[in-house]
Design a protein around this motif. Sequence first.
Motif, short mmCIF file in Angstrom:
data_model
loop_
_atom_site.label_atom_id
_atom_site.label_comp_id
_atom_site.label_asym_id
_atom_site.label_seq_id
_atom_site.Cartn_x
_atom_site.Cartn_y
_atom_site.Cartn_z
N THR A 26 0.84 -1.19 0.00
CA THR A 26 0.00 0.00 0.00
C THR A 26 0.88 1.24 0.00
O THR A 26 1.75 1.39 0.86
N LEU A 27 0.64 2.12 -0.97
CA LEU A 27 1.29 3.42 -1.01
C LEU A 27 0.19 4.46 -1.05
O LEU A 27 -0.57 4.54 -2.02
N ARG A 72 8.98 2.41 -5.39
CA ARG A 72 8.82 2.02 -3.98
C ARG A 72 8.06 0.70 -3.85
O ARG A 72 8.24 -0.02 -2.89
N VAL A 73 7.20 0.38 -4.81
CA VAL A 73 6.49 -0.89 -4.79
C VAL A 73 7.48 -2.04 -5.01
O VAL A 73 7.38 -3.08 -4.38
#
Length: 75
Positions: A26-27, A72-73
């Motif tokens: 989750t971002l 970032r994922v």
Amino acid sequence: MSEQTNTEVGTKIPDELIIALRKPITLGEVVYDKLSLREPTAGELEKSSTAASSNLGAIMNLISIVAKVPRRVVE
């Protein structure tokens, strides 16, 4: 989606591979629960390597570019 035939084995190779993540990421308010990967273009390979300081960084950049997810994922 078109497919190619692997002549050595005689099986179909999909143009895109969807990988379900065991632990969704989750971002902000967006949840990533899968990555859709395909063969990268030469331009994508070049872009991923020029923006990285290591081989691992280039791989993470490439996955991010091809899967169309934030880096970032992938991290």
